[in-house]
Motif scaffolding. Structure first.
Motif, short mmCIF file in Angstrom:
data_model
loop_
_atom_site.label_atom_id
_atom_site.label_comp_id
_atom_site.label_asym_id
_atom_site.label_seq_id
_atom_site.Cartn_x
_atom_site.Cartn_y
_atom_site.Cartn_z
N SER A 126 0.76 3.93 -3.01
CA SER A 126 0.34 5.31 -2.81
C SER A 126 1.34 6.30 -3.40
O SER A 126 0.98 7.24 -4.11
CB SER A 126 0.15 5.58 -1.32
N GLU A 127 2.64 6.07 -3.11
CA GLU A 127 3.68 6.96 -3.63
C GLU A 127 3.78 6.87 -5.15
O GLU A 127 3.92 7.89 -5.84
CB GLU A 127 5.01 6.61 -2.99
N GLU A 146 -5.90 0.42 -0.61
CA GLU A 146 -4.83 -0.48 -0.18
C GLU A 146 -4.47 -1.41 -1.33
O GLU A 146 -5.21 -1.54 -2.31
CB GLU A 146 -5.28 -1.30 1.04
N SER A 161 0.83 -1.21 0.00
CA SER A 161 0.00 0.00 0.00
C SER A 161 0.86 1.26 0.00
O SER A 161 0.55 2.23 -0.70
CB SER A 161 -0.93 0.00 1.21
N GLY A 162 1.94 1.26 0.78
CA GLY A 162 2.79 2.44 0.84
C GLY A 162 3.45 2.74 -0.49
O GLY A 162 3.43 3.88 -0.96
N TRP A 163 4.03 1.70 -1.11
CA TRP A 163 4.65 1.90 -2.42
C TRP A 163 3.60 2.33 -3.43
O TRP A 163 3.84 3.23 -4.25
CB TRP A 163 5.32 0.61 -2.89
#
Length: 332
Positions: free
Chosen positions: A37-38, A67, A33-35
């Motif tokens: 989003s960026e 997500e 999810s973090g990757w």
């Protein structure tokens, strides 16, 4: 209990270096999810279209809910992603009048094909009607659809690597033959001998150069690299930058850190620079030469001491998170 060697091979722990998920039988999951989003922000912020009406570009992403994850079960990969997006766009007509609007994507998910995405474009309520709205609908929407498809492709290629582990009876991947010394290659040149690091570990390094043109003056570009305020703006994250000789810097959530070793105002920046996954205390040496060309500034980057195997990621990182980010943020 089964006799050793005669049990179900899917449950037998083979003699492997990692000793995990043998034969890929167990369920494993990776949260991306973090990757995601960026990456979605980076791709959307690169959207720009031109036409007889003028130009229009996405300027920021103010809503990114959702997500994403990758799951492995019995050697098969399952991709899950679900996002709701809203971005702002800015249009500039041929006579210089600016208009603002929004782009909404309500159903970016693994359940929908890219052609089925619901992408809507509109003007902000206080904006008068403009042909730039039609430009965004006709050319901006396909471009948004394209970059979202690029995200899905990268999710299923880059981040699926390593999810399915090899078993002991699988052949080792083919290794390409070493490049002979008399062969010419466009790859960065590697040092003939390993470079010592402060920890005593000797690693092989390589060097490369980059050139980029910025539509600004050398003094503005110089300030962009050494000012904490400017760095935080174009990296879109907290940063610590002491813009003087011997001053240290840290940015991109601690992924990058280093020290300014020499500063020639408006002309040259030299630094020790490292990415946090590199061998402990190993730094590359980077110089940024700024050349005034009247209407623009030519930046020549010389990077030395990058660990072999990291040159492509380092080169692409500088292009994406420095050069392109600065241009996108400040209009250089």
């Amino acid at each position: 209990m089964a006799v050793w060697g005669s049990g179900d091979p899917r449950w037998i722990v083979e003699q492997r270096a990692d000793g995990t998920n043998v034969n890929n039988w167990h369920w494993t999951e990776r949260d991306v999810s973090g990757w995601s989003s960026e990456r979605l922000r980076q791709l959307l912020l690169a959207v720009k279209v031109d036409g007889p009406e003028g130009t229009a570009a996405i300027t920021d992403v103010n809503k990114l809910d959702g997500e994403a994850s990758i799951n492995n079960r019995k050697g098969k990969l399952f991709f899950f992603y679900e996002w709701t997006l809203r971005a702002n766009w800015l249009g500039t007509s041929c006579n210089g009048v600016k208009f603002r609007g929004t782009v909404d994507v309500a159903n970016l998910s693994d359940e929908n094909d890219m052609d089925d995405l619901d992408i809507s474009v509109s003007l902000c309520k206080d904006q008068p009607n403009t042909p730039l709205l039609d430009l965004m609908k006709k050319r901006g929407v396909p471009e948004v659809r394209r970059v979202l498809g690029q995200y899905v492709h990268q999710l299923k290629s880059e981040f699926s690597q390593g999810m399915i582990l090899p078993t002991t009876d699988q052949p080792k991947p083919h290794q390409p033959p070493p490049v002979q010394k008399n062969q010419k290659s466009s790859a960065p040149r590697c040092s003939s001998s390993p470079a010592p690091s402060p920890t005593g570990i000797r690693i092989s390094t390589c060097s490369f150069k980059l050139e980029e043109t910025f539509q600004t003056s050398p003094d503005e570009l110089y300030r962009t690299f050494i000012s904490q305020e400017f760095v935080q703006v174009f990296t879109r994250s907290a940063a610590e930058v002491d813009g003087r000789r011997g001053g240290r810097f840290q940015m991109l959530d601690g992924s990058v850190c280093g020290e300014f070793t020499n500063l020639v105002p408006d002309r040259r920046i030299e630094m020790r620079w490292r990415f946090r996954t590199w061998p402990s205390e190993h730094y590359a040496t980077i110089s940024l030469q700024l050349e005034d060309r009247g209407d623009d500034t030519q930046l020549i980057m010389d990077c030395r001491g990058v660990p072999v195997g990291e040159e492509d990621a380092t080169r692409e990182g500088w292009r994406r998170f420095y050069f392109h980010a600065i241009k996108q943020t400040f209009g250089y």
